[in-house]
Scaffold this active site. Structure first.
Site: not given
Ligand SMILES: CCCCCCCCCC(=O)SCCNC(=O)CCNC(=O)[C@H](O)C(C)(C)COP(=O)(O)OP(=O)(O)OC[C@H]1O[C@@H](n2cnc3c(N)ncnc32)[C@H](O)[C@@H]1OP(=O)(O)O
Length: 239
Positions: A160, A182, A184, A205-206
């Site tokens: 991640d 996966n 393995k 944004r994806k």
């Molecule tokens: C300083 C840099 C450090 C970098 C390293 C970081 C590594 C660690 C990163 C993490 O571990 S982050 C922690 C784990 N993740 C979370 O806690 C995220 C929890 N989820 C959320 O907060 C929201 O779902 C998220 C911010 C990811 C998205 O919410 P949004 O309201 O901004 O997006 P929205 O729901 O409008 O979806 C935008 C697009 O993405 C798609 N989408 C969102 N979640 C999806 C999903 N799970 N699967 C498939 N598609 C998804 C959604 O369908 C849509 O597609 P379209 O634009 O085509 O309509």
């Protein structure tokens, strides 16, 4: 040893002062200088060799540092906690200010929370032309799952973080929406593996990425993963 004893004594005295209603900084001029100084404290960059690094990790590190010389690759520094412009933006846009004040002062990066050698030892290199990262990772004894091997959650964490950096450099402030792994082959504890991440496509944004984890000689494929990262929308609150 003497220095750490002195520091412990100073903290104890400062705490005693707090109990007695006297500001610790008022009682201790050294603490006062440290707390109120405008001098910048230089944070420690953890993406550099330390004595716990194995020969394999050092050799690979040296090879990638060589690749950095012509500018095609870049070593990414890594800090336990650091206020970058990105983290400031994150707080400003996405977090409640009360929460920021009360809870974030102690925050530190999950992967940097262990003493040297015990947990996640890693360095990430980035290639901008190819939009990919290579993470050199040595998982220490505190990351054990099945005896002698790394815990799956530790592997997922490292994937991640590595894939996340590959997304965050071009994408800005991103979060993991989906991570599919996966497993393995089990990864031996304290061995070195190479985590290759690639940005495959951006749609709005994806950000879609793929990843594989291999042995140093590339003969063993330990894990494969795909990830979807979403660039956060400043108009939307996270909480
Ligand atoms: C300083 C840099 C450090 C970098 C390293 C970081 C590594 C660690 C990163 C993490 O571990 S982050 C922690 C784990 N993740 C979370 O806690 C995220 C929890 N989820 C959320 O907060 C929201 O779902 C998220 C911010 C990811 C998205 O919410 P949004 O309201 O901004 O997006 P929205 O729901 O409008 O979806 C935008 C697009 O993405 C798609 N989408 C969102 N979640 C999806 C999903 N799970 N699967 C498939 N598609 C998804 C959604 O369908 C849509 O597609 P379209 O634009 O085509 O309509």
């Amino acid at each position: 040893m003497l220095r750490s004893c002195t520091a412990a004594l100073r903290t104890l005295q400062a705490l005693r002062g707090r109990r007695e209603g006297v500001s610790p900084a008022a009682r201790d001029p050294v603490l006062a200088r440290r707390w109120f100084s405008t001098e910048k404290v230089i944070p420690k960059d953890h993406a550099l060799p330390n004595p716990s690094w194995s020969k394999d990790l050092r050799l690979l590190f040296d090879q990638f540092m060589k690749k950095c010389e012509d500018g095609s690759w870049e070593r990414l520094p890594s800090y336990k906690s650091k206020y970058t412009q990105k983290s400031e933006d994150f707080k400003t846009y996405f977090l409640d200010s009360k929460l920021v004040k009360e809870q974030l002062s102690q925050a530190q990066l999950f992967t940097r929370g262990y003493e040297d050698g015990l947990g996640f030892e890693y360095v990430i290199f980035y290639n901008d032309d190819e939009k990919r990262t290579v993470c050199l990772f040595q998982g220490g004894p505190y990351l054990q799952g099945v005896p002698g091997f790394l815990h799956g959650g530790a592997i997922a964490t490292m994937i991640d973080a590595a894939v996340g950096m590959c997304a965050a450099i071009p994408g800005g402030i991103v979060m993991t929406a989906n991570l599919n792994i996966n497993f393995k082959r089990p990864i031996p504890l304290c061995s070195v593996v190479v985590i290759n991440s690639q940005l495959d496509k951006i749609e709005g944004r994806k950000l879609f990425l793929s990843c594989n984890v291999r042995s140093v000689d590339e003969k063993i494929l330990y894990s494969e993963a795909t990830g979807l990262f979403i660039k956060l929308d400043p108009e939307k609150s996270l909480i």
